[in-house]
Design a protein around this motif. Structure first.
Motif, PDB file in Angstrom:
ATOM      1  N   THR A  19       0.838  -1.199   0.000  1.00  0.00           N
ATOM      2  CA  THR A  19       0.000   0.000   0.000  1.00  0.00           C
ATOM      3  C   THR A  19       0.875   1.252   0.000  1.00  0.00           C
ATOM      4  N   GLU A  20       1.935   1.229   0.801  1.00  0.00           N
ATOM      5  CA  GLU A  20       2.848   2.366   0.850  1.00  0.00           C
ATOM      6  C   GLU A  20       3.588   2.535  -0.476  1.00  0.00           C
ATOM      7  N   LEU A  21       3.977   1.422  -1.086  1.00  0.00           N
ATOM      8  CA  LEU A  21       4.650   1.508  -2.381  1.00  0.00           C
ATOM      9  C   LEU A  21       3.710   2.067  -3.446  1.00  0.00           C
ATOM     10  N   ASN A  22       2.442   1.663  -3.380  1.00  0.00           N
ATOM     11  CA  ASN A  22       1.449   2.202  -4.318  1.00  0.00           C
ATOM     12  C   ASN A  22       1.268   3.704  -4.093  1.00  0.00           C
ATOM     13  N   ARG A  23       1.263   4.093  -2.805  1.00  0.00           N
ATOM     14  CA  ARG A  23       1.111   5.513  -2.491  1.00  0.00           C
ATOM     15  C   ARG A  23       2.284   6.317  -3.050  1.00  0.00           C
ATOM     16  N   VAL A  24       3.488   5.771  -2.892  1.00  0.00           N
ATOM     17  CA  VAL A  24       4.675   6.447  -3.412  1.00  0.00           C
ATOM     18  C   VAL A  24       4.590   6.578  -4.934  1.00  0.00           C
ATOM     19  N   ALA A  25       4.190   5.484  -5.594  1.00  0.00           N
ATOM     20  CA  ALA A  25       4.087   5.509  -7.051  1.00  0.00           C
ATOM     21  C   ALA A  25       3.043   6.527  -7.513  1.00  0.00           C
ATOM     22  N   TYR A  26       1.919   6.562  -6.804  1.00  0.00           N
ATOM     23  CA  TYR A  26       0.871   7.522  -7.146  1.00  0.00           C
ATOM     24  C   TYR A  26       1.363   8.952  -6.939  1.00  0.00           C
ATOM     25  N   SER A  27       2.023   9.169  -5.805  1.00  0.00           N
ATOM     26  CA  SER A  27       2.525  10.512  -5.500  1.00  0.00           C
ATOM     27  C   SER A  27       3.542  10.964  -6.529  1.00  0.00           C
ATOM     28  N   ARG A  28       4.362  10.043  -6.990  1.00  0.00           N
ATOM     29  CA  ARG A  28       5.404  10.392  -7.957  1.00  0.00           C
ATOM     30  C   ARG A  28       4.790  10.931  -9.251  1.00  0.00           C
ATOM     31  N   THR A  29       3.707  10.318  -9.705  1.00  0.00           N
ATOM     32  CA  THR A  29       3.096  10.747 -10.958  1.00  0.00           C
ATOM     33  C   THR A  29       2.068  11.856 -10.770  1.00  0.00           C
ATOM     34  N   ASN A  30       1.703  12.150  -9.519  1.00  0.00           N
ATOM     35  CA  ASN A  30       0.665  13.156  -9.279  1.00  0.00           C
ATOM     36  C   ASN A  30       1.144  14.310  -8.405  1.00  0.00           C
ATOM     37  N   LEU A  31       2.439  14.551  -8.427  1.00  0.00           N
ATOM     38  CA  LEU A  31       2.962  15.701  -7.691  1.00  0.00           C
ATOM     39  C   LEU A  31       2.347  16.987  -8.242  1.00  0.00           C
ATOM     40  N   PRO A  32       1.917  17.899  -7.382  1.00  0.00           N
ATOM     41  CA  PRO A  32       1.354  19.172  -7.881  1.00  0.00           C
ATOM     42  C   PRO A  32       2.365  19.952  -8.709  1.00  0.00           C
ATOM     43  N   GLU A  33       3.653  19.705  -8.453  1.00  0.00           N
ATOM     44  CA  GLU A  33       4.687  20.416  -9.205  1.00  0.00           C
ATOM     45  C   GLU A  33       4.651  20.065 -10.695  1.00  0.00           C
ATOM     46  N   HIS A  34       4.176  18.852 -11.030  1.00  0.00           N
ATOM     47  CA  HIS A  34       4.099  18.485 -12.444  1.00  0.00           C
ATOM     48  C   HIS A  34       3.183  19.448 -13.195  1.00  0.00           C
ATOM     49  N   ALA A  35       2.008  19.686 -12.629  1.00  0.00           N
ATOM     50  CA  ALA A  35       1.059  20.614 -13.272  1.00  0.00           C
ATOM     51  C   ALA A  35       1.608  22.041 -13.267  1.00  0.00           C
ATOM     52  N   GLU A  36       2.276  22.407 -12.170  1.00  0.00           N
ATOM     53  CA  GLU A  36       2.843  23.756 -12.085  1.00  0.00           C
ATOM     54  C   GLU A  36       3.927  23.945 -13.151  1.00  0.00           C
ATOM     55  N   ILE A  37       4.726  22.906 -13.366  1.00  0.00           N
ATOM     56  CA  ILE A  37       5.780  22.987 -14.378  1.00  0.00           C
ATOM     57  C   ILE A  37       5.174  23.124 -15.766  1.00  0.00           C
ATOM     58  N   ASP A  38       4.136  22.329 -16.050  1.00  0.00           N
ATOM     59  CA  ASP A  38       3.478  22.419 -17.359  1.00  0.00           C
ATOM     60  C   ASP A  38       2.929  23.825 -17.585  1.00  0.00           C
ATOM     61  N   GLU A  39       2.277  24.361 -16.554  1.00  0.00           N
ATOM     62  CA  GLU A  39       1.697  25.702 -16.667  1.00  0.00           C
ATOM     63  C   GLU A  39       2.791  26.762 -16.838  1.00  0.00           C
ATOM     64  N   SER A  40       3.865  26.618 -16.057  1.00  0.00           N
ATOM     65  CA  SER A  40       4.954  27.585 -16.126  1.00  0.00           C
ATOM     66  C   SER A  40       5.659  27.512 -17.474  1.00  0.00           C
ATOM     67  N   GLU A  41       5.831  26.307 -18.016  1.00  0.00           N
ATOM     68  CA  GLU A  41       6.472  26.159 -19.326  1.00  0.00           C
ATOM     69  C   GLU A  41       5.613  26.768 -20.423  1.00  0.00           C
ATOM     70  N   ASN A 194      -5.139  -5.314  -4.217  1.00  0.00           N
ATOM     71  CA  ASN A 194      -4.822  -5.653  -2.824  1.00  0.00           C
ATOM     72  C   ASN A 194      -4.751  -7.166  -2.726  1.00  0.00           C
ATOM     73  N   GLY A 195      -3.689  -7.682  -2.092  1.00  0.00           N
ATOM     74  CA  GLY A 195      -3.524  -9.134  -2.059  1.00  0.00           C
ATOM     75  C   GLY A 195      -4.101  -9.792  -0.837  1.00  0.00           C
ATOM     76  N   ALA A 196      -4.063  -9.111   0.302  1.00  0.00           N
ATOM     77  CA  ALA A 196      -4.541  -9.713   1.550  1.00  0.00           C
ATOM     78  C   ALA A 196      -5.107  -8.624   2.440  1.00  0.00           C
ATOM     79  N   ALA A 197      -6.051  -9.039   3.300  1.00  0.00           N
ATOM     80  CA  ALA A 197      -6.668  -8.085   4.219  1.00  0.00           C
ATOM     81  C   ALA A 197      -7.071  -8.814   5.493  1.00  0.00           C
ATOM     82  N   LEU A 198      -7.126  -8.066   6.577  1.00  0.00           N
ATOM     83  CA  LEU A 198      -7.522  -8.616   7.864  1.00  0.00           C
ATOM     84  C   LEU A 198      -9.034  -8.794   7.913  1.00  0.00           C
TER      85      LEU A 198
END
Length: 245
Positions: A19-41, A194-198
């Motif tokens: 779950t944490e690895l998925n969160r990291v992967a999601y955050s990497r592609t959805n950083l607000p800076e990505h949109a800011e860079i596109d707008e600034s460029e 998700n592979g397993a859950a309590l």
């Protein structure tokens, strides 16, 4: 499939790490800076275009200035030559009249050209100010873009550190897990996310749905080492004292 209950519980830790690895992967592609860079460029490209337009206008005006100054120099040179001829007294009466008329015409032409030159000079000064503004405006946007890129790179570096830490923990958790259990977990995770859950209080920790009475009865009667699956979402259900069985 069967697996020691303690081994099954390790799947919960593995699921948390994933779950944490998925969160990291999601955050990497959805950083607000990505949109800011596109707008600034996009903004920077527009300001670069504006600078080119301003510089082109200035270049055209400077070329016009050069042309007019050259023409004024030619008129002055012609007037000087005519005056020298008149002053020398070497031309006839008819030529004197022609030269005087030409001098008057040249004086009027020079006055007109100088007025036009003054106007172009004023426009050139304004165009130079436009270029300076465009350069400063572009420089400000470029600096802003560089700041955003630095923030993005710092965020990516932090996410990279987190990913490395979680990946190392995952490698330790995976080590020693039965191959068939791990294969099932990975297959379910690839299909369901998700592979397993309590199983807590008779409710699946993945889909949050409560198990029906028949399923609960089956799980109560099942060997604790039997690997159970959620009928609704398909994840591996890990049973503990919290499961309410």
């Amino acid at each position: 499939m069967k697996a020691d209950p303690a081994t099954q519980r390790r799947l919960l830790d593995l699921a948390d790490v994933d779950t944490e690895l998925n969160r990291v992967a999601y955050s990497r592609t959805n950083l607000p800076e990505h949109a800011e860079i596109d707008e600034s460029e996009t903004t920077m490209r527009a300001k670069q275009d504006a600078q080119v337009v301003a510089e082109t206008a200035l270049s055209d005006l400077r070329r016009e200035l050069g042309r007019q100054e050259k023409e004024i120099d030619q008129v002055r040179a012609r007037g000087k030559r005519d005056r020298e001829l008149l002053d020398a007294g070497t031309v006839g009466a008819r030529q004197v009249t022609d030269l005087q008329h030409e001098l008057e015409s040249l004086i009027r032409r020079q006055t007109t050209l100088e007025d036009e030159l003054l106007e172009v000079m004023e426009r050139t000064e304004a165009a130079e100010a436009d270029v300076r503004f465009a350069e400063a405006d572009l420089a400000g946007t470029r600096e802003q873009l560089e700041q955003i890129v630095r923030r993005r790179d710092e965020a990516l570096a932090d996410l990279g550190t987190q990913e490395t830490r979680h990946a190392e923990r995952r490698a330790k958790l995976v080590e020693g897990l039965p191959a068939d259990l791990l294969a099932l977990y990975e297959r379910v995770r690839a299909q369901r996310g998700n592979g397993a859950a309590l199983l807590r209080a008779r409710r699946c920790g993945a889909c949050r749905l409560e198990l029906d009475r028949v399923t609960v009865s089956k799980l109560k009667a099942a060997d604790p080492s039997e690997v159970a699956r959620c009928d609704e979402c398909g994840v591996i259900l890990v049973r503990t004292s919290e499961s309410g069985l």
